[in-house]
Design a protein around this motif. Structure first.
Motif, short mmCIF file in Angstrom:
data_model
loop_
_atom_site.label_atom_id
_atom_site.label_comp_id
_atom_site.label_asym_id
_atom_site.label_seq_id
_atom_site.Cartn_x
_atom_site.Cartn_y
_atom_site.Cartn_z
N GLN A 1 15.82 80.59 -94.14
CA GLN A 1 15.13 81.81 -93.68
C GLN A 1 15.18 82.90 -94.76
O GLN A 1 14.19 83.62 -95.00
CB GLN A 1 15.77 82.31 -92.38
CG GLN A 1 15.50 81.42 -91.18
CD GLN A 1 16.21 81.92 -89.92
OE1 GLN A 1 17.12 82.76 -90.00
NE2 GLN A 1 15.82 81.36 -88.77
N VAL A 2 16.34 83.00 -95.39
CA VAL A 2 16.48 84.02 -96.45
C VAL A 2 15.54 83.71 -97.59
O VAL A 2 14.88 84.61 -98.15
CB VAL A 2 17.94 84.08 -96.93
CG1 VAL A 2 18.05 84.96 -98.18
CG2 VAL A 2 18.84 84.61 -95.83
N ALA B 1 8.70 88.26 -99.60
CA ALA B 1 8.81 89.57 -100.28
C ALA B 1 8.26 89.49 -101.69
O ALA B 1 7.60 90.41 -102.19
CB ALA B 1 10.27 90.03 -100.28
N ARG B 2 8.58 88.32 -102.34
CA ARG B 2 8.07 88.16 -103.71
C ARG B 2 6.55 88.13 -103.73
O ARG B 2 5.91 88.78 -104.57
CB ARG B 2 8.66 86.87 -104.30
CG ARG B 2 8.31 86.67 -105.78
CD ARG B 2 8.81 85.32 -106.24
NE ARG B 2 8.13 84.24 -105.54
CZ ARG B 2 6.88 83.86 -105.83
NH1 ARG B 2 6.19 84.46 -106.79
NH2 ARG B 2 6.35 82.86 -105.16
N GLN C 1 1.51 90.54 -104.67
CA GLN C 1 0.21 90.98 -104.17
C GLN C 1 0.04 92.49 -104.38
O GLN C 1 -1.03 92.96 -104.77
CB GLN C 1 0.09 90.62 -102.69
CG GLN C 1 -1.29 90.92 -102.11
CD GLN C 1 -1.39 90.51 -100.65
OE1 GLN C 1 -0.37 90.13 -100.03
NE2 GLN C 1 -2.58 90.55 -100.11
N ALA C 2 1.14 93.21 -104.12
CA ALA C 2 1.09 94.67 -104.32
C ALA C 2 0.84 95.01 -105.78
O ALA C 2 0.07 95.92 -106.12
CB ALA C 2 2.39 95.30 -103.82
N ARG C 3 1.54 94.23 -106.66
CA ARG C 3 1.33 94.47 -108.09
C ARG C 3 -0.11 94.16 -108.49
O ARG C 3 -0.73 94.88 -109.30
CB ARG C 3 2.30 93.61 -108.90
CG ARG C 3 3.74 94.13 -108.88
CD ARG C 3 4.58 93.46 -109.96
NE ARG C 3 4.63 92.02 -109.80
CZ ARG C 3 5.52 91.37 -109.05
NH1 ARG C 3 6.44 92.06 -108.37
NH2 ARG C 3 5.51 90.05 -108.97
N THR C 4 -0.62 93.06 -107.90
CA THR C 4 -2.02 92.70 -108.21
C THR C 4 -2.98 93.78 -107.75
O THR C 4 -3.91 94.18 -108.46
CB THR C 4 -2.37 91.36 -107.55
OG1 THR C 4 -1.47 90.35 -108.02
CG2 THR C 4 -3.80 90.96 -107.85
N ILE C 5 -2.72 94.27 -106.51
CA ILE C 5 -3.59 95.33 -105.97
C ILE C 5 -3.47 96.59 -106.81
O ILE C 5 -4.48 97.24 -107.16
CB ILE C 5 -3.22 95.61 -104.50
CG1 ILE C 5 -3.57 94.40 -103.63
CG2 ILE C 5 -3.94 96.86 -104.00
CD1 ILE C 5 -3.09 94.51 -102.19
#
Length: 556
Positions: free
Chosen positions: A15-16, A23-24, A29-33
């Motif tokens: 699960q971790v 999260a990665r 995705q956030a970095r890509t956006i």
């Protein structure tokens, strides 16, 4: 138990890992956006800057284009200004060069009856006085009659009767006031019409007086009155159209005995010829410069102007003379200016000429060179008109001024002047001898001629211009014939004289002037003699032949 723990631990760890992976991925995705957003912002900023740069370039290009267009239009306006100035200069020079030609086709003759002016009639404008005020109408004053139930009210009949009475009284007062106003209007209208008719009558009277003056002028002119002839030819010269800057001032005298018109005419100054030759626009300095007209060119044109004005004046006078009052014209052209050496006003004669009708009208002025034509006519022209080098007039205007003939003693009403026609031959001889001595001549020999005149041989002591002078004087009532002029010329040749002077108490005909033309002979008429006596000898004389006077028989 341990196995259970390992299983739980594995699940937890899975699960971790899953959470870490999620999260990665989310971070990726956030970095890509974020990266894509940053690139879009950069692209947008780049596009904005490119747009602004393009707009600025377009603005600068438009500014440069507009500035070039403004500069082009400004340059064209300055060039057009210069072209206009040059065109005006050319037109002015053309006018000055064609003064004579432009006048040849003009009809300078004056129909004296055309001088009559129609009466300047006023216009009758009664304005408000012409408007009739409508009279009052009784119906508009009357109260409405009681009707229906109103008649049943107590006192309604008496009340109505009182209202009618009041209305009638008001109407009557308004009618009286209207009648008074109408009477006043008609009175003022009558006065205005009377004033108008008086003004009309006065206008007709002024026109009648002016018409009578024209008729008198016509009558005097038709009868050959010297004053009327002078006034007519003065009008002829006044109506001649010249460019701006020409004085157009003239004095005219008429000698009826010889049908000679003497004209003293004011010529324009040298400044009438433009000093500027042309204009030029220099774009680099943004200035209009003037090119000076060559002095030789200005002098040549001025000499031509003097010649053209002379011939034009002679042409206009002869052409306007349909009654042929003129046989001979003497023209003296003067310039009024300032002597640069003394600062004083001076009046210099630049040209003088005597010519007769037959000689002048035989010229084709449309083809002549004005200056060459004057030489053919034996005119005396200044050697240097620009420097105001003077010439001696053929005949001084004052020598034919009629005031010397007609002057009377206005105090006593009696003319006490000596009458030259009543002098004895000896007295007349002494008078002529004294006159020329006063004028600076040395009289050496004088004898009375058999025709009652004087033969005198005198000497002019001036060097170069002086010499022997033969003077003959004739007391005649009628025109002196050409034979007397021929006799004088023969005497001059016999005596070896450099000049001859013929004086008469009357005048000379065209043939006499034609014979004397080009010869050192001066012909002085009666008015000339009176002028010379007054100016040089201080003698105020007159010439009035007795009724029984008969001209003597000329010398054989």
């Amino acid at each position: 138990m341990a196995r259970m723990n390992r299983l739980v631990y594995s699940v937890v760890r899975a699960q971790v890992r899953a959470q870490h992976e999620a999260a990665r991925k989310h971070a990726a995705q956030a970095r890509t956006i974020a990266k894509s957003q940053t690139q879009a912002a950069i692209a947008a900023e780049k596009a904005r800057k490119e747009y602004e740069r393009t707009q600025h370039k377009e603005y600068e290009r438009a500014q440069r284009t507009e500035q070039k267009e403004r500069a082009r239009l400004y340059t064209e306006s300055r060039i057009a200004e210069v072209n206009l100035q040059n065109e005006q200069q050319e037109q002015e020079i053309a006018q000055l060069s064609t003064l004579l030609i432009d006048a040849l086709s003009a009809d300078i003759f004056i129909h004296l009856q055309d001088l009559k002016q129609p009466p300047q009639l006023p216009i009758f404008r009664p304005e408000q006085l012409a408007i009739v005020e409508p009279p009052p109408h009784l119906q508009t004053y009357m109260p409405p009659q009681p009707s229906g139930i109103q008649k049943l009210f107590p006192g309604s009949k008496e009340k109505y009767a009182q209202e009618v009475k009041n209305a009638q009284e008001l109407y009557n007062s308004h009618v009286a006031a209207h009648a008074a106003r109408e009477q006043e209007r008609q009175k003022k209208l009558t006065e205005a019409r009377a004033l108008f008719e008086q003004q009309v009558a006065e206008a007709h009277q002024r026109a009648a007086v002016q018409h009578a003056e024209v008729d008198k002028f016509q009558q005097d002119f038709d009868s050959g009155s010297p004053d009327a002839i002078v006034n007519y030819f003065t009008m002829v010269l006044d109506t001649s159209t010249y460019p701006d800057g020409f004085p157009q001032q003239a004095k005219i005298a008429y000698v009826p005995e010889s049908k000679q018109l003497v004209v003293e005419y004011d010529l324009p100054r040298f400044e009438i010829v433009p000093e500027v030759g042309s204009y030029k626009y220099t774009k680099g300095k943004d200035e209009i410069t003037q090119a000076v007209r060559p002095l030789a060119q200005r002098k040549s044109l001025y000499n031509s102007i003097v010649a053209q004005v002379t011939l034009r004046t002679l042409h206009e006078l002869f052409k306007a003379d349909r009654k042929e009052y003129i046989d001979t014209i003497v023209f003296n052209g003067y310039v009024d200016t300032i002597d640069k050496g003394t600062g004083r006003n001076i009046r210099t004669c630049l040209i003088t000429i005597r010519t007769n009708r037959d000689t002048f009208t035989g010229l084709d002025l449309s083809k002549v060179d004005p200056q060459a034509c004057l030489k053919v006519l034996n005119a005396s022209v200044s050697k240097n008109p620009v420097e105001l080098a003077p010439v001696r007039p053929v005949l001084e205007f004052n020598m034919v001024d009629p005031r010397f003939v007609e002057e009377m003693d206005v105090i006593s009403g009696l003319d006490q002047r000596p009458n030259l026609m009543e002098l004895t031959p000896t007295e007349f001889e002494s008078l002529i001898t004294n006159l020329f001595q006063k004028m600076g001549l040395e009289t050496r020999q004088t004898q009375a001629s058999r025709d009652g005149g004087v033969d005198c041989v005198a000497f002019d002591p001036r060097p170069i211009f002086g010499g022997k002078v033969v003077i003959q004087a004739k007391r005649y009532k009628h025109t002196v014939g050409v034979s007397a002029v021929r006799d004088l010329f023969g005497t001059m040749q016999n005596e070896g004289a450099s000049k001859g002077i013929l004086i008469t108490t009357s005048g000379y005909g065209k043939a006499s002037f034609e014979f004397a033309e080009g010869k050192p002979i001066e012909l002085l008429s009666g008015s000339n003699l009176l002028y010379l006596l007054a100016q040089h000898a201080g003698i105020e004389a007159k010439i009035e032949p007795p009724d029984a006077w008969k001209d003597p028989i000329p010398d054989a």
